[in-house]
Each structure stands twice: as C-alpha cells, then as structure tokens.
Design a protein around this motif. Structure first.
Motif, PDB file in Angstrom:
ATOM      1  N   GLY A  87       0.869  -1.420   0.130  1.00 49.85           N
ATOM      2  CA  GLY A  87       0.039   0.080   0.113  1.00 49.85           C
ATOM      3  C   GLY A  87       0.973   1.157   0.036  1.00 49.85           C
ATOM      4  N   SER A  88       0.484   2.228  -0.728  1.00 49.13           N
ATOM      5  CA  SER A  88       1.073   3.643  -0.627  1.00 49.13           C
ATOM      6  C   SER A  88      -0.025   4.661  -0.061  1.00 49.13           C
ATOM      7  CB  SER A  88       1.583   4.030  -1.942  1.00 49.13           C
ATOM      8  OG  SER A  88       2.162   5.255  -1.912  1.00 49.13           O
ATOM      9  N   ARG A  89       0.383   5.437   0.868  1.00 50.07           N
ATOM     10  CA  ARG A  89      -0.641   6.211   1.453  1.00 50.07           C
ATOM     11  C   ARG A  89      -1.771   5.484   1.786  1.00 50.07           C
ATOM     12  NH1 ARG A  89       1.215  11.760   0.933  1.00 50.07           N
ATOM     13  NH2 ARG A  89       2.902  11.583  -0.248  1.00 50.07           N
ATOM     14  N   ALA A  90      -1.885   4.493   2.508  1.00 50.30           N
ATOM     15  CA  ALA A  90      -2.915   3.576   2.868  1.00 50.30           C
ATOM     16  C   ALA A  90      -2.904   3.441   4.378  1.00 50.30           C
ATOM     17  CB  ALA A  90      -2.806   2.074   2.237  1.00 50.30           C
ATOM     18  N   THR A 104      -7.789  -5.970   6.619  1.00 51.12           N
ATOM     19  CA  THR A 104      -8.823  -4.757   6.128  1.00 51.12           C
ATOM     20  C   THR A 104      -8.118  -3.597   5.865  1.00 51.12           C
ATOM     21  OG1 THR A 104     -10.293  -5.701   7.782  1.00 51.12           O
ATOM     22  CG2 THR A 104     -10.733  -3.546   6.992  1.00 51.12           C
ATOM     23  N   VAL A 105      -8.763  -3.104   4.634  1.00 54.69           N
ATOM     24  CA  VAL A 105      -7.994  -1.834   4.221  1.00 54.69           C
ATOM     25  C   VAL A 105      -8.856  -0.668   4.720  1.00 54.69           C
ATOM     26  CG1 VAL A 105      -7.663  -0.374   2.098  1.00 54.69           C
ATOM     27  CG2 VAL A 105      -7.151  -2.659   1.945  1.00 54.69           C
ATOM     28  N   VAL A 106      -8.520   0.113   5.738  1.00 56.76           N
ATOM     29  CA  VAL A 106      -9.215   1.089   6.492  1.00 56.76           C
ATOM     30  C   VAL A 106      -9.229   2.367   5.606  1.00 56.76           C
ATOM     31  CG1 VAL A 106      -9.505   2.553   8.307  1.00 56.76           C
ATOM     32  CG2 VAL A 106      -8.495   0.285   8.716  1.00 56.76           C
ATOM     33  N   ALA A 107      -8.257   2.753   4.847  1.00 62.43           N
ATOM     34  CA  ALA A 107      -8.263   3.824   3.951  1.00 62.43           C
ATOM     35  C   ALA A 107      -7.273   3.856   2.955  1.00 62.43           C
ATOM     36  CB  ALA A 107      -8.051   5.167   4.741  1.00 62.43           C
ATOM     37  N   GLY A 108      -7.497   4.564   1.952  1.00 56.96           N
ATOM     38  CA  GLY A 108      -6.300   4.360   0.688  1.00 56.96           C
ATOM     39  C   GLY A 108      -6.754   3.000  -0.155  1.00 56.96           C
ATOM     40  N   THR A 109      -5.663   2.510  -0.820  1.00 54.28           N
ATOM     41  CA  THR A 109      -5.729   1.317  -1.762  1.00 54.28           C
ATOM     42  C   THR A 109      -4.565   0.271  -1.426  1.00 54.28           C
ATOM     43  OG1 THR A 109      -6.822   2.813  -3.430  1.00 54.28           O
ATOM     44  CG2 THR A 109      -5.708   0.659  -4.004  1.00 54.28           C
ATOM     45  N   ILE A 121      -4.464  -8.030  -7.162  1.00 54.53           N
ATOM     46  CA  ILE A 121      -5.779  -7.779  -7.056  1.00 54.53           C
ATOM     47  C   ILE A 121      -5.961  -6.443  -6.174  1.00 54.53           C
ATOM     48  CG2 ILE A 121      -8.039  -8.256  -5.749  1.00 54.53           C
ATOM     49  CD1 ILE A 121      -7.017 -11.277  -5.799  1.00 54.53           C
ATOM     50  N   ILE A 122      -6.719  -5.567  -6.632  1.00 49.86           N
ATOM     51  CA  ILE A 122      -6.781  -4.203  -5.899  1.00 49.86           C
ATOM     52  C   ILE A 122      -7.715  -4.048  -4.777  1.00 49.86           C
ATOM     53  CG2 ILE A 122      -7.225  -1.710  -6.234  1.00 49.86           C
ATOM     54  CD1 ILE A 122      -6.669  -2.092  -9.324  1.00 49.86           C
ATOM     55  N   LEU A 123      -7.270  -3.929  -3.672  1.00 51.77           N
ATOM     56  CA  LEU A 123      -8.238  -3.813  -2.520  1.00 51.77           C
ATOM     57  C   LEU A 123      -8.325  -2.352  -2.101  1.00 51.77           C
ATOM     58  CD1 LEU A 123      -6.129  -6.180  -0.293  1.00 51.77           C
ATOM     59  CD2 LEU A 123      -8.222  -6.592  -1.597  1.00 51.77           C
ATOM     60  N   ARG A 124      -9.599  -1.846  -1.883  1.00 53.02           N
ATOM     61  CA  ARG A 124     -10.312  -0.556  -1.706  1.00 53.02           C
ATOM     62  C   ARG A 124     -10.661  -0.413  -0.215  1.00 53.02           C
ATOM     63  NH1 ARG A 124      -9.329   0.114  -6.513  1.00 53.02           N
ATOM     64  NH2 ARG A 124     -10.496   0.123  -8.549  1.00 53.02           N
ATOM     65  N   ALA A 125     -10.617   0.678   0.215  1.00 56.10           N
ATOM     66  CA  ALA A 125     -11.061   1.001   1.504  1.00 56.10           C
ATOM     67  C   ALA A 125     -12.412   0.386   1.590  1.00 56.10           C
ATOM     68  CB  ALA A 125     -11.312   2.693   1.673  1.00 56.10           C
ATOM     69  N   GLY A 126     -12.452  -0.536   2.990  1.00 54.35           N
ATOM     70  CA  GLY A 126     -13.400  -1.158   3.256  1.00 54.35           C
ATOM     71  C   GLY A 126     -13.497  -2.710   3.110  1.00 54.35           C
ATOM     72  N   ASP A 127     -12.371  -3.169   2.128  1.00 52.38           N
ATOM     73  CA  ASP A 127     -12.219  -4.681   1.833  1.00 52.38           C
ATOM     74  C   ASP A 127     -11.502  -5.279   2.717  1.00 52.38           C
ATOM     75  OD1 ASP A 127     -13.449  -4.007  -0.808  1.00 52.38           O
ATOM     76  OD2 ASP A 127     -11.574  -4.133  -1.883  1.00 52.38           O
ATOM     77  N   THR A 128     -11.854  -6.570   3.073  1.00 55.96           N
ATOM     78  CA  THR A 128     -11.289  -7.502   4.110  1.00 55.96           C
ATOM     79  C   THR A 128     -11.101  -8.534   3.414  1.00 55.96           C
ATOM     80  OG1 THR A 128     -12.524  -6.405   5.883  1.00 55.96           O
ATOM     81  CG2 THR A 128     -11.619  -8.546   6.210  1.00 55.96           C
ATOM     82  N   ILE A 129      -9.822  -9.301   3.536  1.00 53.94           N
ATOM     83  CA  ILE A 129      -9.309 -10.561   2.886  1.00 53.94           C
ATOM     84  C   ILE A 129      -8.971 -11.458   4.107  1.00 53.94           C
ATOM     85  CG2 ILE A 129      -8.874  -9.715   0.755  1.00 53.94           C
ATOM     86  CD1 ILE A 129      -5.812  -9.729   1.628  1.00 53.94           C
TER      87      ILE A 129
END
Length: 132
Positions: A87-90, A104-109, A121-129
């Motif tokens: 992640g960068s700036r995440a 979980t991605v809380v903010a950023g990508t 795979i791109i993970l966006r804010a709110g995604d959980t793996i």
C-alpha cells in the motif's frame, strides 16, 4: 528486551505488547504502526523503491490487532505466508488470531499479490481479505 521511548527497531526485530499495553512505532515521516494489547509484528526491512523514491517498510507475521497507518509518505508491504499486500498512503489493519486471520483496508488502496504468481488484486477502503 523492553522498548523505551525513542528506541530504534531494527530489521528482524519482533515487537509485541502485553495485555495492558499499546505500542506505537513512528517513522521519520510520521507514518505509524500501532499494536493493540496482546499483539505482535516483525519488522523485516526498509527498502528503497525505484518507482516512487520513497522507502518501503516491510513487515510480516502480525498477531492480535496491528494497524499500519501509512497515509503520510511511506510505502508499506505486509507479508502473511505467501501473500503480500502493498500500500502507498494507505491504512491497513491486520486482525490475526487462530480462528479468522484477516486484513482490512481502512483507508487508501492496497494491492494483493501472491509469491507464486497470479494476478494482482486491488483492495479498496472497506475491503477485507482472509490471510490463510
């Protein structure tokens, strides 16, 4: 050994918290790794990146709850077995216990990849793996 204020964490060091403590590691740019009570993470390395010119902080083996808040300037890589998330700036949160380890991605990508190849795979804010 116990960490004290302004202690340096070196590559290969594992840090952990007890049941009544919270630990915040801060990079020179102000990015943070926050370990909640009874948590652990290993700092692997600090690597220069050729694309951004910013150093990438690499971690692995998080247990408990660990927040990686790298929204200021740093690049981040977290490894869990053969999977890695960059992640960068995440802001990423790892909640790893024996029942359901997850990220979980809380903010950023974030960008999820696998050591054995395959697509990113791109993970966006709110995604959980799951991490297994």
């Amino acid at each position: 050994k116990a960490l004290e204020e302004l202690s340096l964490v070196q590559p290969g060091d594992s840090v952990k918290t007890g049941p009544q403590s919270v630990l915040t590691l801060v990079t020179p740019s102000g990015d943070k790794v926050i370990l909640q009570p009874t948590s652990e993470v290993t700092f692997v390395s600090l690597e220069p990146t050729s694309t951004t010119g910013v150093s990438r902080y690499c971690f692995r083996d998080a247990h408990g709850e660990v927040n990686f808040d790298f929204r200021k300037a740093g690049d981040l890589e977290f490894r869990a077995g053969p999977r890695k998330v960059r992640g960068s700036r995440a802001h990423l949160r790892v909640a790893r216990d024996r029942r359901a380890p997850s990220l979980t991605v809380v903010a950023g990508t974030g960008y999820l990849s696998h050591d054995k190849g395959g697509e990113t795979i791109i993970l966006r804010a709110g995604d959980t793996i799951g991490l297994e």
